[in-house]
Design a protein around this motif. Structure first.
Motif, PDB file in Angstrom:
ATOM      1  N   LEU A 206      88.562  39.609  59.078  1.00 29.80           N
ATOM      2  CA  LEU A 206      88.526  41.005  58.609  1.00 29.80           C
ATOM      3  C   LEU A 206      88.907  41.959  59.726  1.00 29.80           C
ATOM      4  O   LEU A 206      89.709  42.880  59.532  1.00 29.80           O
ATOM      5  CB  LEU A 206      87.128  41.343  58.084  1.00 29.80           C
ATOM      6  CG  LEU A 206      86.650  40.605  56.832  1.00 29.80           C
ATOM      7  CD1 LEU A 206      85.243  41.077  56.455  1.00 29.80           C
ATOM      8  CD2 LEU A 206      87.600  40.823  55.669  1.00 29.80           C
ATOM      9  N   GLN A 207      88.322  41.728  60.904  1.00 31.67           N
ATOM     10  CA  GLN A 207      88.595  42.608  62.027  1.00 31.67           C
ATOM     11  C   GLN A 207      90.059  42.526  62.443  1.00 31.67           C
ATOM     12  O   GLN A 207      90.691  43.551  62.739  1.00 31.67           O
ATOM     13  CB  GLN A 207      87.693  42.233  63.210  1.00 31.67           C
ATOM     14  CG  GLN A 207      87.694  43.258  64.343  1.00 31.67           C
ATOM     15  CD  GLN A 207      87.030  44.575  63.947  1.00 31.67           C
ATOM     16  OE1 GLN A 207      85.968  44.583  63.335  1.00 31.67           O
ATOM     17  NE2 GLN A 207      87.662  45.695  64.291  1.00 31.67           N
ATOM     18  N   TYR A 209      92.659  41.720  60.547  1.00 29.34           N
ATOM     19  CA  TYR A 209      93.496  42.370  59.534  1.00 29.34           C
ATOM     20  C   TYR A 209      93.420  43.889  59.673  1.00 29.34           C
ATOM     21  O   TYR A 209      94.441  44.592  59.595  1.00 29.34           O
ATOM     22  CB  TYR A 209      93.062  41.948  58.123  1.00 29.34           C
ATOM     23  CG  TYR A 209      93.976  42.454  57.038  1.00 29.34           C
ATOM     24  CD1 TYR A 209      95.043  41.710  56.603  1.00 29.34           C
ATOM     25  CD2 TYR A 209      93.770  43.709  56.447  1.00 29.34           C
ATOM     26  CE1 TYR A 209      95.905  42.179  55.603  1.00 29.34           C
ATOM     27  CE2 TYR A 209      94.610  44.192  55.470  1.00 29.34           C
ATOM     28  CZ  TYR A 209      95.675  43.420  55.052  1.00 29.34           C
ATOM     29  OH  TYR A 209      96.524  43.900  54.077  1.00 29.34           O
ATOM     30  N   TYR A 210      92.206  44.375  59.895  1.00 27.65           N
ATOM     31  CA  TYR A 210      92.017  45.825  60.057  1.00 27.65           C
ATOM     32  C   TYR A 210      92.815  46.342  61.251  1.00 27.65           C
ATOM     33  O   TYR A 210      93.500  47.377  61.166  1.00 27.65           O
ATOM     34  CB  TYR A 210      90.531  46.127  60.242  1.00 27.65           C
ATOM     35  CG  TYR A 210      90.217  47.550  60.649  1.00 27.65           C
ATOM     36  CD1 TYR A 210      90.288  48.582  59.728  1.00 27.65           C
ATOM     37  CD2 TYR A 210      89.851  47.849  61.968  1.00 27.65           C
ATOM     38  CE1 TYR A 210      89.996  49.891  60.098  1.00 27.65           C
ATOM     39  CE2 TYR A 210      89.558  49.142  62.348  1.00 27.65           C
ATOM     40  CZ  TYR A 210      89.642  50.175  61.411  1.00 27.65           C
ATOM     41  OH  TYR A 210      89.369  51.467  61.784  1.00 27.65           O
ATOM     42  N   GLU A 211      92.780  45.630  62.364  1.00 26.83           N
ATOM     43  CA  GLU A 211      93.505  46.062  63.554  1.00 26.83           C
ATOM     44  C   GLU A 211      95.016  46.045  63.320  1.00 26.83           C
ATOM     45  O   GLU A 211      95.740  46.905  63.840  1.00 26.83           O
ATOM     46  CB  GLU A 211      93.155  45.141  64.741  1.00 26.83           C
ATOM     47  CG  GLU A 211      91.713  45.230  65.199  1.00 26.83           C
ATOM     48  CD  GLU A 211      91.370  46.602  65.787  1.00 26.83           C
ATOM     49  OE1 GLU A 211      92.307  47.309  66.232  1.00 26.83           O
ATOM     50  OE2 GLU A 211      90.177  46.972  65.802  1.00 26.83           O
ATOM     51  N   GLN A 214      96.112  49.259  60.496  1.00 26.90           N
ATOM     52  CA  GLN A 214      95.372  50.513  60.584  1.00 26.90           C
ATOM     53  C   GLN A 214      96.066  51.658  59.847  1.00 26.90           C
ATOM     54  O   GLN A 214      95.403  52.596  59.387  1.00 26.90           O
ATOM     55  CB  GLN A 214      95.147  50.868  62.061  1.00 26.90           C
ATOM     56  CG  GLN A 214      94.155  49.950  62.751  1.00 26.90           C
ATOM     57  CD  GLN A 214      93.524  50.586  63.961  1.00 26.90           C
ATOM     58  OE1 GLN A 214      93.829  51.732  64.313  1.00 26.90           O
ATOM     59  NE2 GLN A 214      92.619  49.864  64.610  1.00 26.90           N
ATOM     60  N   TYR A 217      94.676  52.563  56.547  1.00 30.29           N
ATOM     61  CA  TYR A 217      93.333  53.130  56.448  1.00 30.29           C
ATOM     62  C   TYR A 217      93.235  54.483  57.151  1.00 30.29           C
ATOM     63  O   TYR A 217      92.183  54.855  57.679  1.00 30.29           O
ATOM     64  CB  TYR A 217      92.314  52.127  57.023  1.00 30.29           C
ATOM     65  CG  TYR A 217      92.419  50.788  56.347  1.00 30.29           C
ATOM     66  CD1 TYR A 217      92.001  50.628  55.032  1.00 30.29           C
ATOM     67  CD2 TYR A 217      92.991  49.705  56.999  1.00 30.29           C
ATOM     68  CE1 TYR A 217      92.131  49.410  54.381  1.00 30.29           C
ATOM     69  CE2 TYR A 217      93.124  48.485  56.363  1.00 30.29           C
ATOM     70  CZ  TYR A 217      92.702  48.343  55.051  1.00 30.29           C
ATOM     71  OH  TYR A 217      92.841  47.144  54.401  1.00 30.29           O
ATOM     72  N   THR A 468      92.091  57.454  61.738  1.00 26.65           N
ATOM     73  CA  THR A 468      91.889  56.133  61.145  1.00 26.65           C
ATOM     74  C   THR A 468      90.411  55.974  60.812  1.00 26.65           C
ATOM     75  O   THR A 468      89.536  56.173  61.667  1.00 26.65           O
ATOM     76  CB  THR A 468      92.321  55.025  62.123  1.00 26.65           C
ATOM     77  OG1 THR A 468      93.691  55.201  62.465  1.00 26.65           O
ATOM     78  CG2 THR A 468      92.135  53.661  61.486  1.00 26.65           C
ATOM     79  N   PHE A 471      86.061  50.921  60.775  1.00 22.98           N
ATOM     80  CA  PHE A 471      86.067  49.636  60.079  1.00 22.98           C
ATOM     81  C   PHE A 471      84.927  49.537  59.072  1.00 22.98           C
ATOM     82  O   PHE A 471      85.124  49.095  57.935  1.00 22.98           O
ATOM     83  CB  PHE A 471      85.983  48.500  61.109  1.00 22.98           C
ATOM     84  CG  PHE A 471      85.802  47.145  60.494  1.00 22.98           C
ATOM     85  CD1 PHE A 471      86.862  46.507  59.860  1.00 22.98           C
ATOM     86  CD2 PHE A 471      84.568  46.505  60.527  1.00 22.98           C
ATOM     87  CE1 PHE A 471      86.699  45.255  59.274  1.00 22.98           C
ATOM     88  CE2 PHE A 471      84.391  45.259  59.945  1.00 22.98           C
ATOM     89  CZ  PHE A 471      85.463  44.629  59.317  1.00 22.98           C
ATOM     90  N   ARG A 475      85.328  48.462  55.136  1.00 22.01           N
ATOM     91  CA  ARG A 475      85.164  47.003  55.206  1.00 22.01           C
ATOM     92  C   ARG A 475      85.436  46.336  53.861  1.00 22.01           C
ATOM     93  O   ARG A 475      86.100  45.294  53.793  1.00 22.01           O
ATOM     94  CB  ARG A 475      83.747  46.666  55.682  1.00 22.01           C
ATOM     95  CG  ARG A 475      83.533  45.204  55.997  1.00 22.01           C
ATOM     96  CD  ARG A 475      82.108  44.978  56.524  1.00 22.01           C
ATOM     97  NE  ARG A 475      81.945  43.635  56.998  1.00 22.01           N
ATOM     98  CZ  ARG A 475      81.764  42.570  56.205  1.00 22.01           C
ATOM     99  NH1 ARG A 475      81.720  42.723  54.881  1.00 22.01           N
ATOM    100  NH2 ARG A 475      81.611  41.360  56.729  1.00 22.01           N
ATOM    101  N   VAL A 478      89.139  46.195  53.180  1.00 27.76           N
ATOM    102  CA  VAL A 478      89.789  45.200  54.028  1.00 27.76           C
ATOM    103  C   VAL A 478      89.536  43.799  53.468  1.00 27.76           C
ATOM    104  O   VAL A 478      90.448  42.963  53.410  1.00 27.76           O
ATOM    105  CB  VAL A 478      89.267  45.304  55.473  1.00 27.76           C
ATOM    106  CG1 VAL A 478      89.824  44.168  56.331  1.00 27.76           C
ATOM    107  CG2 VAL A 478      89.644  46.650  56.076  1.00 27.76           C
TER     108      VAL A 478
END
Length: 605
Positions: A206-207, A209-211, A214, A217, A468, A471, A475, A478
């Motif tokens: 998850l982290q 993919y979020y990074e 961005q 989001y 942005t 997270f 969450r 994501v």
């Protein structure tokens, strides 16, 4: 006859001006009436110094409404589109005339004579039918001839580009073959449900993919607004109206709307003098008085073959087009009444009004009541609007303005520039909210006009920059995105495995759906599946061709192309040649218009 019509058309402007004024006033308001009657410039736009009048735009709108091409109530919204069309027409007309193109009176006469819409039962041009048809579409003979002349000049230009284009026989044959090609195939759809359990996702995925995403989001720059809306319809809610006033207004409006008219025409000519004609009319009137049907008598006696076949029906007739005594007769009649015979255009006419081109009083009552309320409150609205201007210009907040005007102070949630929330989505509102004067300097906005009946003033209460989102706040979104991508990847892998099995001659269990002899223009199955089937190479002796397509919703479709065929369409090549010429001509004219538009001096007023 045509020369007579041409001469006669020169006097028709006087006959239609009252009708035009009434309809323009009813549809577009006092401002339109002002520019119609004033001697000042009334141009909606100028093209290289040539004006396009607001009246021209109004007339196009009226014709579109009369022909059912524009829904009632959409006139103002459509004005810009109709003006753009007139500008394009003027640009092409100027170019064509500059190149020496033209259309003479004689050519116009020949064209009119040949138009079937103006022919009687014997196939000959009829001046009476000509005038009736023009009345139905809101043209006078003079304006129709001018419109037709310009239309034919522009068509000459377009046809010239079409004649200059060409295609080779091999090109036409190849395109016809492609156009007539069909494909028979099977297809199977794989969905996330076919994978069983939802894929597992850990925190690190998850982290990561979020990074990596961005930009997905980002929260846009936003404001919270204080605002005041002055709405005329809200002010008008408590105004009392009575039925007598509403019925008077209905009658006033009804006097000017088009009427459904039927006509029994008794000609006066070499075979029948006026006395004989009046005797026949008296007979018809007697039979009407005995209860016989008007339409049946029209079919039996009317000398106008075209309308006689329809029971005398002339369709919708707008007062102000034919002139007296025709107009005065139909405006004086109630629905269902038959008038006294009138002498008009070399014949006696018995006219019957069969309907009005407007809803009944009961259907319009609420609308009429709203109109009456809005008219009565107008003075108070204008006075309050001026007070809103004065108070908001000098105030350092909107609370005092709301108190002084006795209007409610409202507050928005966080909104961005591209909000679709009313009233902030209306033109100019968010531009004002994000202007430097309001956003950075902290002033109240100017009072914004939201149409004729609403005013709005706003002030920024809070502002936050684009950022942005953290997270933890996104969450769940994501997680959904990661699961979607994992499912898509797993389905793509399963589809590839299935295709490899099929290519190797295995017979896996597949829930195939068949699509036989599907053309490129077919409506089913889904467009993406058809396109994928047509992208596959032709099947060879070794068997079907296989492929797959990933659909936007995450499903995967496996395709087995079994056969390529051809539709039997002998006319396709000729149609394609015509289409090619048309497309090339349209492309050339489109390119010409873009060039003319870039070089032209166009001002919209």
């Amino acid at each position: 006859m045509l020369q007579d019509i041409r001469d006669r058309s020169k006097g028709w402007g006087a006959k239609i001006i009252v009708g035009v004024i009434v309809v323009v006033f009813a549809l577009f308001g006092l401002e339109s009436l002002g520019y119609l009657l004033s001697g000042s410039s009334n141009d909606a736009a100028t093209v290289n110094g040539e004006g396009i009048s607001r009246q021209s735009v109004d007339e196009e709108l009226m014709r579109a409404m009369r022909m059912g091409q524009l829904p009632p109530g959409q006139e103002q919204a459509a004005r810009g589109q109709f003006l753009d069309q007139l500008i394009q027409r003027e640009l092409l007309s100027q170019y064509a005339h500059g190149g020496g193109m033209g259309f003479s009176d004689g050519q116009i006469d020949q064209l009119l004579v040949g138009l079937p819409d103006f022919h009687d039962q014997s196939g000959r041009f009829s001046s009476q039918i000509f005038l009736q048809r023009l009345a139905q579409i809101g043209h006078s003979p003079e304006s129709f001839r001018a419109y037709l002349r310009e239309d034919m000049v522009i068509r000459q230009l377009q046809d010239g580009f079409g004649l200059a284009s060409f295609s080779t026989p091999s090109e036409r044959s190849r395109l016809a073959s492609l156009s007539n090609e069909t494909r028979s195939f099977r297809y199977a759809t794989l969905s996330p449900d076919d994978l069983g359990e939802s894929p597992s996702v850990d925190e690190a995925e998850l982290q990561a993919y979020y990074e990596a995403h961005q930009a997905d989001y980002l929260r846009p720059e936003q404001v919270r607004l204080d605002y005041i809306v002055l709405d005329k319809s809200t002010l008008a809610q408590n105004i009392e109206v009575n039925d007598e006033e509403l019925r008077e207004e209905y009658a006033r409006q009804a006097a000017d709307v088009p009427r459904q008219v039927s006509d029994i025409v008794v000609s006066i000519d070499d075979q029948r003098d006026e006395a004989e004609a009046r005797e026949l009319v008296a007979t018809i009137q007697s039979r009407l008085a005995e209860g016989e049907d008007f339409a049946a008598l029209a079919r039996e006696f009317s000398d106008d073959a075209a309308s006689a076949r329809r029971g005398g029906d002339l369709g919708s007739v707008t007062p102000g087009i034919f002139g007296d005594p025709f107009d005065s007769t139909i405006t004086a009649l109630e629905v269902g009444q038959v008038g006294e015979p009138i002498l008009f255009d070399g014949a006696l006419h018995l006219l019957k009004v069969t309907g009005l081109d407007m809803p009944s009083f009961d259907e319009l009552r609420d609308q009429l009541a709203d109109q009456q309320r809005m008219q009565r409150i107008d003075g108070e609205f204008q006075q309050l609007a001026q007070e809103l201007y004065d108070q908001s210009f000098t105030a350092d907040d909107l609370s005092s303005v709301a108190e002084a005007t006795d209007l409610p102070l409202q507050h928005s949630e966080w909104i961005s520039r591209d909000t679709d929330e009313a009233p902030f989505s209306e033109p100019g509102v968010m531009d004002a909210a994000f202007s430097s004067q309001v956003l950075e300097e902290g002033f109240n906005s100017d009072v914004l006009e939201l149409g004729d009946d609403r005013r709005l003033v706003l002030r920024v209460a809070e502002h936050r920059d684009q950022e942005t989102l953290p997270f933890e706040q996104v969450r769940d979104q994501v997680r959904e995105a990661v699961i979607f991508e994992k499912n898509r990847s797993a389905l793509a892998q399963r589809a590839e495995q299935l295709i490899e099995s099929l290519r190797s001659g295995e017979q896996p269990s597949v829930d195939w759906q068949r699509a036989d002899a599907v053309g490129r223009d077919a409506q089913a199955p889904e467009r993406a599946v058809i396109d994928a089937a047509f992208s596959l190479p032709r099947p060879q002796q070794e068997g079907p061709r296989y492929g797959r397509i990933a659909l936007e919703d995450g499903r995967e479709v496996v395709i087995a192309l079994d056969q390529v065929g051809t539709r039997d369409d002998a006319a396709a090549e000729g149609q394609i040649a015509t289409s090619l010429r048309r497309v090339e001509a349209q492309s050339a004219v489109g390119g010409l218009f873009r060039e003319l538009n870039e070089r032209a001096e166009i001002e919209r007023h």
